[in-house]
Motif scaffolding. Structure first.
Motif, PDB file in Angstrom:
ATOM      1  N   VAL A 198       0.846  -1.194   0.000  1.00 52.03           N
ATOM      2  CA  VAL A 198       0.000   0.000   0.000  1.00 52.03           C
ATOM      3  C   VAL A 198       0.883   1.247   0.000  1.00 52.03           C
ATOM      4  O   VAL A 198       0.670   2.193  -0.757  1.00 52.03           O
ATOM      5  N   SER A 199       1.912   1.197   0.828  1.00 54.34           N
ATOM      6  CA  SER A 199       2.831   2.327   0.906  1.00 54.34           C
ATOM      7  C   SER A 199       3.490   2.588  -0.439  1.00 54.34           C
ATOM      8  O   SER A 199       3.632   3.745  -0.865  1.00 54.34           O
ATOM      9  N   LYS A 200       3.889   1.527  -1.120  1.00 47.62           N
ATOM     10  CA  LYS A 200       4.534   1.688  -2.429  1.00 47.62           C
ATOM     11  C   LYS A 200       3.558   2.260  -3.451  1.00 47.62           C
ATOM     12  O   LYS A 200       3.929   3.083  -4.281  1.00 47.62           O
ATOM     13  N   LEU A 201       2.294   1.817  -3.375  1.00 50.46           N
ATOM     14  CA  LEU A 201       1.290   2.356  -4.296  1.00 50.46           C
ATOM     15  C   LEU A 201       1.111   3.851  -4.076  1.00 50.46           C
ATOM     16  O   LEU A 201       0.887   4.615  -5.004  1.00 50.46           O
ATOM     17  N   ASN A 236       9.163   4.946   1.962  1.00 52.97           N
ATOM     18  CA  ASN A 236       8.407   3.733   2.216  1.00 52.97           C
ATOM     19  C   ASN A 236       8.539   3.186   3.623  1.00 52.97           C
ATOM     20  O   ASN A 236       7.575   2.712   4.206  1.00 52.97           O
ATOM     21  N   LEU A 237       9.763   3.224   4.154  1.00 54.50           N
ATOM     22  CA  LEU A 237       9.963   2.650   5.488  1.00 54.50           C
ATOM     23  C   LEU A 237       9.140   3.417   6.511  1.00 54.50           C
ATOM     24  O   LEU A 237       8.430   2.825   7.330  1.00 54.50           O
ATOM     25  N   GLY A 238       9.210   4.746   6.441  1.00 52.39           N
ATOM     26  CA  GLY A 238       8.449   5.578   7.379  1.00 52.39           C
ATOM     27  C   GLY A 238       6.956   5.448   7.158  1.00 52.39           C
ATOM     28  O   GLY A 238       6.181   5.278   8.103  1.00 52.39           O
ATOM     29  N   ALA A 239       6.554   5.511   5.888  1.00 57.44           N
ATOM     30  CA  ALA A 239       5.124   5.440   5.575  1.00 57.44           C
ATOM     31  C   ALA A 239       4.553   4.087   5.982  1.00 57.44           C
ATOM     32  O   ALA A 239       3.428   4.009   6.480  1.00 57.44           O
ATOM     33  N   SER A 240       5.341   3.019   5.806  1.00 55.51           N
ATOM     34  CA  SER A 240       4.863   1.700   6.207  1.00 55.51           C
ATOM     35  C   SER A 240       4.574   1.675   7.701  1.00 55.51           C
ATOM     36  O   SER A 240       3.554   1.136   8.140  1.00 55.51           O
ATOM     37  N   PHE A 241       5.469   2.289   8.481  1.00 58.79           N
ATOM     38  CA  PHE A 241       5.267   2.307   9.934  1.00 58.79           C
ATOM     39  C   PHE A 241       3.946   2.989  10.280  1.00 58.79           C
ATOM     40  O   PHE A 241       3.107   2.433  11.000  1.00 58.79           O
TER      41      PHE A 241
END
Lengths: 301, 258
Positions: free
Chosen positions: A242-245, A254-259
């Motif tokens: 989802v973060s990558k999309l 991505n790492l931060g957004a995934s968190f």
């Protein structure tokens, strides 16, 4: 950067909803329970999705998730043994189970001068199967404790926080967040490894060493999460996608957004798990039930 | 000045000696082609030259400094490696790919600096991929993608560029374009080393050839000295005909069979 603002607002909304919404009217005591639940939700959802993003990046494989490498199954096994022996979930045993299986996977995967990275996945999957079988045996033997083990396998954020475990849990969360901050520094390495191991080696990345750091750090982190709240599935697999999309492939974002997205998603799923039926559902059930349609919608768009 | 020097280096995968007792030196600003049959050790040699593989025996010097004592980051500031084919698991924009070439200069947590952007712009410019800079890398043709990978290597601001069969999957137009780009870089002072299967392209563009056979350097010399019927027949075990290129005068190889 309006997307960043948007996911931050949704995250904060999820925190407020997580504290305010529930089947029982809010009083001081309930409030305290809910705040703890929210803290655990942020911690577990964030760490799971972060680890998923890190591992998918390292292995260049979109199907890898925190549980692929076996540490979660190890934790589940350790905790199940604890339930059988002591009659209660034991975070210490769960954590030891996770680390033990992690080391075992590493030993199987290790090879002189070989590609450790690719062997870790297969070793992890194989060990997961073994641990699952052992958990099943314990469930059959356990009888009465079946219910508790089921919650452990599906995940549950409502653990009782009291004076005896409060300090330990706070310490564990701080250690985990410190480790997450440390691992964030590898965003460039992950970007480069996605362009091939030879490219990475040529630019000066020691892949063997890097894989080891990431493997043991995530084993540690997943061990911490599962020993506290059980093996919550789906978050670590899907949230990085989802973060990558939303943010594109760069791991810096991505790492931060995934968190943040993982934390948000788990909080909302936990709130739903409290109000959807008369009985509280294990949160892992809700993450998959709600997450799959949402993901299909995003993916098809 | 000597750019690269190898003193009797050897390397083996398991028990197979792939590179055996190779001694070789390259001067700065040379355009060198490494040729030889499959399994001759060409690609392994290239990886030894840039530190991706470490020799089991022997010594390597890069620009006067011992290779074995240097961290790979330092080596990557001088030598850039272009693999035969790059698979992009993540669909980065072209300029993001080129920026990863700055990795050897960057510190963890630190943002990209002005020099980084300058080097990236310069690399994109030289490799002539300006039009593609915002494009997702997986939407490019293989020829365009190869230029992007070369741009990434140039962003390392290297003194020596090593390429493993850079034209092997490309059509005539892109083969030519890539080789012309390498020639341009070479005239600007960059040392270029190319592993080549295509003897004719190697003969057209390289000043010096290194012929490898069974892990050893069989001979080195200009295309005129090396591209000869007798030598090629012995190494490739194939009947060939060698004739002069009508325009350039360099030797070109034709197959005899068929």
């Amino acid at each position: 950067m309006t997307k960043t603002a948007l996911i931050t607002i949704i995250f904060l909304a999820a925190v407020v909803i997580g504290i305010l919404v529930g089947p029982t009217p809010l009083d001081a005591q309930i409030m305290q329970l809910r705040v703890w639940r929210v803290i655990l939700g942020i911690f577990a959802g964030g760490v799971l999705a972060f680890c998923g993003c890190l591992l998918q990046g390292l292995f260049g494989n979109p199907l890898v998730e925190p549980y692929t490498l076996g540490s979660a199954s190890g934790a589940a096994l350790g905790a199940s043994v604890g339930i059988l022996v002591f009659g209660a979930i034991s975070p210490v045993l769960a954590f030891l189970g996770s680390l033990g299986v992690g080391f075992f996977v590493y030993t199987i995967a290790r090879i002189e001068g070989g590609l450790l990275r690719d062997r870790l996945i297969l070793a992890g999957v194989v060990m997961s199967f073994l641990c699952s079988s052992l958990v099943m045996i314990i469930m059959v033997m356990g009888g009465r404790e079946l219910y508790e083990i089921l919650y452990l396998l599906m995940g549950y954020l409502g653990i009782i926080i009291n004076d005896s475990n409060r300090l330990m849990i706070i310490a564990l969360i701080i250690i985990a967040l410190g480790l997450v901050a440390f691992l964030y520094r590898f965003h460039r390495e992950l970007d480069i490894i996605s362009q091939g191991t030879e490219t990475a080696a040529g630019l000066g990345i020691n892949i063997q060493f890097f894989s080891l750091i990431v493997f043991f750090s995530t084993t540690l982190l997943i061990g911490l999460v599962v020993s506290l709240v059980g093996a919550i599935g789906f978050v670590g697999l899907i949230i990085p996608h989802v973060s990558k999309l939303l943010f594109g492939p760069k791991h810096r974002f991505n790492l931060g957004a995934s968190f943040i997205l993982g934390a948000t998603f788990l909080l909302l799923a936990d709130t739903l798990s409290r109000i959807i039926t008369v009985y509280e559902l294990p949160v892992g059930v809700v993450t998959s039930l709600v997450g799959v349609p949402f993901f299909i919608y995003l993916y098809k768009r | 000045m000597i750019a690269f020097r190898a003193k009797s280096i050897s390397f083996s995968y398991d028990v197979n000696r792939v590179v055996e007792d190779v001694t070789l030196s390259l001067t700065e600003s040379e355009f060198v082609g490494i040729i030889g049959p499959n399994g001759a050790g060409k690609s392994t040699m290239l990886r030894l030259m840039c530190g991706i593989l470490k020799p089991a025996a022997g010594e390597i010097e890069l620009f006067g400094a011992e290779l074995s004592g240097q961290p790979q980051r330092k080596v990557a500031q001088r030598v850039a490696f272009v693999p035969q084919e790059t698979h992009f698991a993540l669909n980065f924009a072209v300029e993001e790919v080129v920026m990863t070439g700055r990795y050897p200069y960057q510190r963890p947590f630190a943002r990209e600096k002005k020099e980084d952007f300058e080097a990236v712009n310069n690399a994109i410019n030289v490799a002539a991929v300006d039009d593609l800079r915002k494009r997702p890398v997986n939407s490019l043709s293989s020829g365009e993608r190869q230029r992007v990978v070369i741009a990434r290597a140039l962003a390392q601001s290297p003194q020596m560029l090593l390429l493993d069969e850079p034209t092997s999957h490309l059509d005539l137009h892109h083969q030519c374009a890539i080789m012309e780009l390498l020639k341009k870089l070479n005239t600007r002072g960059l040392t270029v080393v190319v592993v080549h299967h295509d003897l004719n392209l190697a003969s057209l563009y390289c000043q010096r050839l290194v012929l490898m056979h069974r892990g050893r350097v069989k001979a080195t010399g200009t295309p005129h000295e090396l591209i000869k019927q007798k030598i090629l027949k012995e190494v490739y075990e194939t009947e060939v005909l060698v004739m002069e290129h009508p325009d350039k005068g360099v030797p070109q190889v034709f197959l005899r069979s068929g």
